[in-house]
Design a protein around this motif. Structure first.
Motif: not given
Lengths: 341, 76, 362
Positions: B58-59, B63-65, C8-9, C219-220
């Motif tokens: 899900x993480x 990122x995909x979203x 946090x990138x 943060x993101x």
């Protein structure tokens, strides 16, 4: 009565008579390997010590130490009391020469604990070659204080005094190792937090680790980030020097176990006390020299450049965060407490 | 409000898990979680209680979203 | 591996900054979050410095510690002074009641302990069976299941709960019920929502025609949440969107909801500086009366007006007043002697205003 005198501190110990004399001569003095820095020292038990000092300017500092608990992971109040004063001298640019140590003890305090505490104080001074030249012991009634207070006063000699107000725009800002360990170890121990953590106090004397870096002449300002941690030290240096500071958060060294526990507790590692670190401002042309001097000693081998002083925002510390945002790193308003929100 | 952080389960005993946070360890009660927990799982822990089992997949989905909305809006 | 959940990138953050600039509305908008942890993320990562000029993100009445009523805090102080061991979360010990903070009460000899969890307070009670141990239970829907769990888990007789838990959806509705409303959108708290589910906000979004975006705490996550809110505003939508799907589902954590229902009943509650909000508080059910500190020690606080005379926090939160309009601001009410929730929280509107004479832009 005899048994009690051998196991616990009683009012008689502080009364200045024979009992006190015996306690001092038999149990306290011998623990300190160096007891004079001139013709009259600890052994003479005179009204004061007489010091022969090497040339240079005399630096003089004092600090009373109270810590709860008295024994904590990584150290105890004895080690902390002498280290704190030694470090105050060192961050003024001085080589520590001699200390005094005054004990105020609560009646009923276990003598075995007192001995352990003084042994760890003595071990630090012995290793450094710093003399304990005078001292005092008082006993207060039960409940009149909480266990033990140690006041240490120190003198040192500086060829070049380093104030905390000497930062100039353009100077590099350094920290000599990872931050937050002492404060976190104490916080966890004091609140009996139900956590297991390898985090220990970083309490350690900054001498001789900083000797070579001081000798470069490149350190323009220095401070030990004790109470209030890195945030307080940087703010104080910025305010007193009338400069702004830009700090890169990514460069501030923090151990993973400190960061993890700080996240759980909701506190900032930058506000937690260090007892074996220094914050330095370094003239740009001397940076390489200072860094290599620091990295040559195990205590300061983790030294990092964390930012630079600027002319903008005088008196303020600006943190460039991990995601590229900017914020003020503020002066903490009191000791951190675990939070839920 | 409601500080809660992801932590990895290193042991489970009854309704209490021991979780690792970069080397420091804390306890997380499992009463408020309606599903079984195993060593190696990630939990979202708030005030000593796990409130959600987190799936690393899900993480990645998060990122995909992020990429999706960024790509969508980065057009002219 | 835990880093997988750390979003946090800086490169992605820079792209979000660009995205927010594109989505920025022409007229200034205020997005209100109701969560201390959102504020911490925003402040700690300097996210405000990444927002476009016309977008302001404000902290609403969202930190449970800040909105705990003075009456409840006074009850806790009274119990501590009467000899109970009073356990609560660390940040609660710094908030002043009528006369002092719990931290100050400890300095005067009261037994006040900082705990990380309701379960820690139960442990303390087991270790000292001769003395009453009161858990001052503050927090929203995220925290209440833990309090419920320990009450359902056969706690010792000397363990009591001073329940001061509060509910978020009624607070949102209350804020939106006082016209004129200057709130363009809400960021809903991700961890409250983990428990209650994103569905809990749908009626509010529809009734008040306001976008509500459930956001996480990296943060993101927050930048993403703000982006979704701005996109709704641009498109004229007013919906509930879930920007934290790795933790929040539509229905939420059913087990946690069951625990809460089993232990608590809903009633009116006082919010510091705001006043009474109907159906926004949790109280122990009759079955748990033996562990109810309010009954056991007769410290039942009176409901009613609790706005300290003059305090205008509610209006500040609603953006109908600026801090300097308040007669208490800077005199009776300062960061060291806060009166209302806007001054209690370090990032509350009044607190920031006091320290920086307005919100600084970096």
């Amino acid at each position: 009565m005899k048994r009690l005198l051998e196991e616990k501190v009683t009012a008689l110990h502080g009364a200045g008579g024979l009992v006190m004399d015996k306690l001092l001569r038999e149990r306290i003095l011998p623990k300190f390997p160096i007891r004079a820095a001139g013709p009259i020292g600890l052994d003479q038990m005179d009204d004061g010590a007489v010091l022969d000092l090497p040339p240079g300017r005399l630096v003089f500092t004092t600090d009373s130490h109270v810590v709860k608990p008295l024994f904590f992971p990584g150290g105890d109040i004895g080690k902390l009391a002498v280290t704190g004063t030694v470090n105050d001298l060192v961050v003024m640019g001085a080589r520590p020469v001699a200390l005094s140590l005054a004990l105020v003890i609560e009646e009923g305090f276990p003598l075995a604990d007192l001995e352990r505490i003084l042994e760890s104080a003595a071990a630090v001074l012995g290793e450094l070659g710093v003399a304990l030249v005078t001292g005092d012991t008082k006993v207060m009634g039960r409940g009149e204080l909480d266990g033990l207070v140690i006041t240490t006063t120190g003198v040192g000699v500086a060829e070049r005094v380093v104030p905390d107000s000497g930062v100039r725009p353009g100077d590099f800002l350094l920290v000599t190792g990872p931050v937050g360990e002492h404060g976190l170890a104490i916080l966890a121990a004091r609140n009996a937090l139900p956590v297991e953590t390898p985090v220990e106090s970083d309490v350690a004397p900054l001498w001789p680790a900083l000797a070579a870096a001081l000798a470069t002449g490149g350190i323009t300002a220095m401070k030990d980030p004790t109470r209030g941690g890195l945030a307080a030290a940087l703010n104080e240096m910025a305010q007193k020097s009338g400069v702004g500071m830009e700090i890169e958060e990514e460069r501030i060294p923090v151990r993973a176990e400190v960061r993890g526990l700080c996240e759980l507790l909701g506190i900032s590692p930058y506000e937690l006390a260090c007892e074996g670190r220094a914050v330095l401002a370094v003239a740009p042309e001397k940076l390489a020299e200072v860094l290599s001097a620091l990295r040559a000693h195990p205590l300061t081998q983790g030294a990092q450049v964390i930012g630079r002083a600027t002319e903008h925002y005088p008196g303020k510390v600006i943190l460039r965060t991990a995601v590229g945002g900017k914020r003020f790193l503020e002066m903490p308003l009191g000791d951190p407490v675990p939070r839920i929100c | 409000m409601c500080l809660a952080i992801p932590a990895r389960v290193v042991a489970v005993e009854g309704n209490v898990a021991t979780v690792d946070l970069g080397g420091s360890r804390a306890r997380a009660r499992l009463d408020a979680l309606g599903e079984p927990v195993q060593v190696g799982d990630y939990l979202l822990v708030h005030a000593g209680f796990a409130i959600r089992r987190l799936d690393p997949a899900d993480a990645e989905e998060t990122l995909r979203l992020f990429q999706e909305i960024l790509a969508l809006e980065e057009g002219p | 591996m835990r880093e997988l959940f750390s979003l946090r990138d800086p490169a992605l953050a820079a792209r979000f900054r660009e995205l927010l600039r594109k989505l920025q509305p022409r007229e200034p908008v205020r997005i209100v979050h109701v969560c201390g942890t959102h504020e911490i993320t925003i402040a700690q990562y300097g996210l405000r410095s990444l927002l476009p000029e016309t977008v302001e993100v404000l902290e609403g009445p969202g930190c449970p510690v800040c909105v705990t009523s003075t009456q409840d805090l006074d009850c806790a102080l009274q119990l501590a002074e009467r000899g109970a061991t009073l356990c609560t979360f660390g940040d609660m010990t710094r908030v002043p009641g009528t006369r002092m903070t719990l931290e100050e009460a400890r300095a005067e000899g009261a037994d006040v302990r900082v705990v990380l969890s309701a379960a820690d307070a139960v442990e303390i009670a087991r270790r000292q069976p001769e003395r009453p141990v009161v858990f001052f239970a503050v927090g929203f829907e995220t925290t209440a299941p833990g309090t419920a769990a320990v009450l359902l888990d056969n706690p010792p007789d000397n363990f009591f709960v001073l329940a001061s838990h509060k509910l978020i959806p009624p607070a949102l509705a209350a804020l939106l019920s006082i016209p004129p409303v200057a709130i363009a959108a809400f960021l809903a708290p991700g961890h409250v929502s983990t428990v209650i589910g994103a569905g809990a906000y749908r009626a509010i979004a529809a009734r008040f025609r306001v976008p509500i975006v459930v956001a996480g705490f990296e943060p993101l996550d927050v930048l993403y949440g703000i982006a979704l809110a701005l996109r709704q505003l641009r498109e004229g939508r007013a919906e509930v969107e879930n920007a934290y799907p790795r933790s929040v589902t539509e229905a939420g954590n059913l087990r946690a909801q069951e625990l809460m229902r089993a232990v608590f009943r809903v009633g009116p509650a006082l919010w510091r500086g705001i006043g009474e909000i109907p159906a926004s508080g949790l109280y122990l059910r009759e079955e748990f009366a033996a562990h109810d500190a309010r009954r056991e020690f007769g410290v039942e606080g009176r409901l009613g007006e609790e706005k300290p005379p003059g305090c205008r926090c509610a209006e500040v939160l609603l953006a109908r007043a600026v801090p300097t309009d308040c007669p208490l601001y800077g005199t009776a009410c300062t960061p060291l002697t806060p009166v209302g929730p806007c001054m209690v929280g370090a990032e509350g509107a009044c607190n920031i205003w006091y320290r920086y004479a307005g919100r600084p832009r970096l």
